[in-house]
Design an enzyme around this catalytic site. Structure first.
Site, PDB file in Angstrom:
ATOM      1  CG  LEU A 122      57.021  -1.360   2.754  1.00 15.74           C
ATOM      2  CD1 LEU A 122      58.017  -0.429   2.070  1.00 15.74           C
ATOM      3  CD2 LEU A 122      56.637  -0.806   4.120  1.00 15.74           C
ATOM      4  CB  CYS A 179      62.819   1.016   1.587  1.00 13.94           C
ATOM      5  SG  CYS A 179      61.341   1.457   2.484  1.00 13.94           S
ATOM      6  N   GLY A 314      51.532  -0.038  18.216  1.00  8.87           N
ATOM      7  CA  GLY A 314      51.417  -0.792  16.984  1.00  8.87           C
ATOM      8  C   GLY A 314      50.781  -2.143  17.137  1.00  8.87           C
TER       9      GLY A 314
END
Length: 352
Positions: A122, A179, A314
């Site tokens: 991230l 997360c 993606g």
């Protein structure tokens, strides 16, 4: 932190060169070279004028159903030299956290058969830099802007939602619940229905924007999570995030990734993603955005038939930055070939 500001996203040109140079992994799977050209990709996409590609995700209107997947598109700047960003169904930026995040140490990318393992971590410049430096650039473009957010606590999700909602030019929030919750001993938000629902309700309470919740496939039953966040107020769902995986270097007998495990993406996960979309689309009433291994228009069309109202591209974009445009043009050509006037006619039209 300085590293995060200098390199907020993955540069498709750099990563494409790295991934394509070795002639393995993604190469030969439809992610590289002429493999991206399906029979549904027209030579002159303008000839399919008159076909309606507009779709609705709750109150959010998209000019077409194809967007980049968060985490693979940076903040759009890296892709602008390769394609017209105004042609996308939406602009989806990489995950934003409250504070700058440097990401995981390298190596953090590893090719696998028909896929890619990543443990980027991230990496992003943080909310303040995004609002000050990235958002003004993104406002130049016409597609709806969807900002992906992640927090270490429920409260961080709420603060991100509130502050982004006060900014001009953002059309929706995508909530990354893959997360770990630092206050709950590292339990991943998206693996516990009650926790996923709590995050969703908190974000909904802090924003007037549509809320899209991104689901992890690393659970026993993804439909349980889907229903939990729907009940908590989610306006739409996006799925799937990456599958957990790892690779080992035989020469060193060490993990190939410094973080040991990473997220698997690319064509290898498409059957898993397609199944998850089909199951979730039947289990909830809110719209679903499908993603996972989409490389060509044929892939995207399968997701639409399975029940997705929109799709995201993606990993394919790291090898071919124009993959998203080719998917859009291919969907147009397929509709024209089939004598259909509206892409919504395909959504959930799987014959069983």
């Amino acid at each position: 932190m300085e590293q995060a500001e200098k390199r907020p996203g993955v540069n498709p040109k750099e990563e494409g060169e790295k991934l394509g140079a070795r002639g393995k992994g993604l190469a030969g799977t439809g992610c590289a070279g002429s493999g991206l050209k399906s029979r549904f990709t027209p030579q002159e996409p303008e000839t399919s004028a008159g076909v309606n590609l507009e779709v609705q995700l709750g109150d959010l209107t998209l000019p077409n159903p194809v967007m980049p997947a968060s985490g693979t598109f940076g903040f759009g700047e890296e892709y602008a030299p390769f394609l017209d960003l105004n042609r996308l169904g939406a602009l989806v930026v990489k995950t934003i956290t409250l504070e700058p995040t440097p990401g995981n140490p390298p190596p953090r990318l590893m090719e696998t058969p028909s896929g890619l393992l990543n443990s980027i971590g991230l990496q992003n410049p943080g909310l303040e830099v995004f609002l000050r430096e990235k958002l003004p650039y993104l406002r130049r473009f016409t597609p709806p802007l969807i900002v992906n957010i992640a927090g270490r606590t429920v409260e961080e999700y709420g603060e991100l939602a509130a502050r982004l909602s006060a900014a001009e030019g953002i059309a929706a929030l995508e909530v990354n619940i893959s997360c770990p919750n630092v206050r709950e001993g590292g339990i991943v938000f998206g693996t516990v229905p009650e926790m996923a629902a709590r995050v969703t309700a908190t974000v909904k309470g802090q924003t007037h924007l549509p809320v899209i919740v991104k689901l992890t496939p690393n659970v026993t039953d993804i439909t349980v999570l889907a229903r939990a966040v729907e009940d908590a107020g989610a306006d739409a769902l996006s799925l799937i995030n990456t599958l957990q995986g790892m690779a080992i270097d035989l020469e060193t007998r060490r993990p190939a990734l410094a973080n040991i495990v990473g997220g698997l993406s690319g064509p290898a996960i498409k059957p898993v993603a397609l199944c998850a979309v089909w199951r979730v689309a039947r289990a909830v009433k809110i719209p679903v955005i499908g993603m996972g291994g989409i490389v060509t228009a044929r892939d995207a069309l399968e997701f639409l038939l399975a029940g997705a109202r929109a799709v995201a591209v993606g990993t394919a974009g790291l090898v071919n930055p124009r993959a998203i445009i080719e998917v859009i043009d291919g969907i147009k050509a397929y509709l024209q070939e089939q004598g259909l006037q509206d892409v919504n006619e395909l959504v959930g039209a799987l014959r069983i």
